[in-house]
Motif scaffolding. Sequence first.
Motif, PDB file in Angstrom:
ATOM      1  N   ILE A   1       0.844  -1.207   0.000  1.00 33.20           N
ATOM      2  CA  ILE A   1       0.000   0.000   0.000  1.00 33.20           C
ATOM      3  C   ILE A   1       0.874   1.250   0.000  1.00 33.20           C
ATOM      4  O   ILE A   1       0.625   2.211  -0.738  1.00 33.20           O
ATOM      5  CB  ILE A   1      -0.931  -0.008   1.231  1.00 33.20           C
TER       6      ILE A   1
ATOM      7  N   HIS B   1       2.700   1.670  -3.430  1.00 32.33           N
ATOM      8  CA  HIS B   1       1.809   1.742  -4.604  1.00 32.33           C
ATOM      9  C   HIS B   1       2.246   0.793  -5.716  1.00 32.33           C
ATOM     10  O   HIS B   1       2.089   1.096  -6.899  1.00 32.33           O
ATOM     11  CB  HIS B   1       1.749   3.180  -5.157  1.00 32.33           C
TER      12      HIS B   1
ATOM     13  N   GLU C   1       2.108  -2.578  -8.112  1.00 29.11           N
ATOM     14  CA  GLU C   1       1.051  -3.393  -8.691  1.00 29.11           C
ATOM     15  C   GLU C   1       1.096  -4.820  -8.126  1.00 29.11           C
ATOM     16  O   GLU C   1       2.158  -5.467  -8.159  1.00 29.11           O
ATOM     17  CB  GLU C   1       1.189  -3.446 -10.213  1.00 29.11           C
TER      18      GLU C   1
END
Length: 424
Positions: A259, A262, A264
């Motif tokens: 988180i 960020h 993927e």
Amino acid sequence: MLIGIAITLFLFSYFFIIIEKIPRAVIAVFGASLLIIFGVLTQEKAIHHIDWNTLGLLVGMMIIVDLTRRSGIFTFLAIWISKKVKGDPLLLMLSLSLLTAFLSALLDNVTTVLLIVPVALSIADQLEVDPTPFLFSQILMSNIGGTATLIGDPPNIIIAGQTQLSFMDFIINLAPVIIIIIIVALYIFYLLYRHKLVTKDELKTKLMVQNEWDHIKDFALLKKSLSVLSLVILGFSLHSILHLETATIALSGAMLLMIWTHEEPEDIFLAIEWPTLFFFAGLFVLVGGLIEVGVLDRLAVWSMSLTQGDPLIMAMLILFISALLSSFLDNIPFVATMIPLIQKLALLSQFTAAQTQPLWWALALGACLGGNGTLVGASANLIVAGIAEKNGIKIRYTQFLKVGFPIMILSTVISAIYLLIRYY
């Protein structure tokens, strides 16, 4: 009938794991599936025998380590350590071995190899030496070092949970003999690899002139990764106080880091060693089949009946049987099976708490050190093999057996002498 099927399928699977003609993950899951098909286990019982805490811990740490790796920290550490020992590959291998043993006692052996093995591979690549001695020493020292503390190896965690032994009890009773075994193992590594780990002077020079700081690619990612990793390690050390399993801590840390950065998920999840996880799951079910039909119970009870109530003979038998069986079976379900048997035998023999405690140290030493006997003896072994295979290095079962099994036997003998002198 079911006993015969369970034993046959276990031996069948183990044979193909040893000869390595088919990927071991495929064989383990296929053998586990056949146990269900032939009615030895129901699907629900098979799932119950899988240690989800171990699998969750591995997934969480694999994600954290991969994100940390992207910052360039492992290459930085490889060059920094190399410069400290003037680029000598033998001294590097011994230094990393000692570091692995130390960290395995403080953290746990699985987490340690996930952190250190990428460093070792980077060093071997830059010095153009065979990485196998680095990998073997990482495996062996992670299991040896992890034996010294309550949190170092999963069998110790299980024993502590069932016996109310404290963190300090493990250190006071196990650390002295582990220090001796570490010294002996380092000397053996020196004898085995002193002529093999040789590199060219120009490669040493090339390594020495590098600026390790140039290899940090992303300082922001590094700070985030190390912050989360520190929290996870703190959580591991306090997990008994927090009443949280290590898998919960590792997975929470992994998701927090994803988180925060960020990244993927699809990209990150590619870093997970899925074949290793499937192999573990299959192996847990195969051993679970032996447990369900009573094979381990019968073997343990038969073995213990030979002691005739003598605490010294009982301790020696527990030590050597645990070491040998833990070399070929996963030591987590084996320890879980042995604990109630030892408790029952201690009760029937009317042992005092002082007489019973050495039996727990014998079980811990045998189960943890026994993991060094074969490539499938402990979780850390398979993790290293999985990382190596991903980097194009094949660790063969028989190749590891020639190094690991003799060291396992020697460390078990040293443990027997220690138990004899200290408690009897």
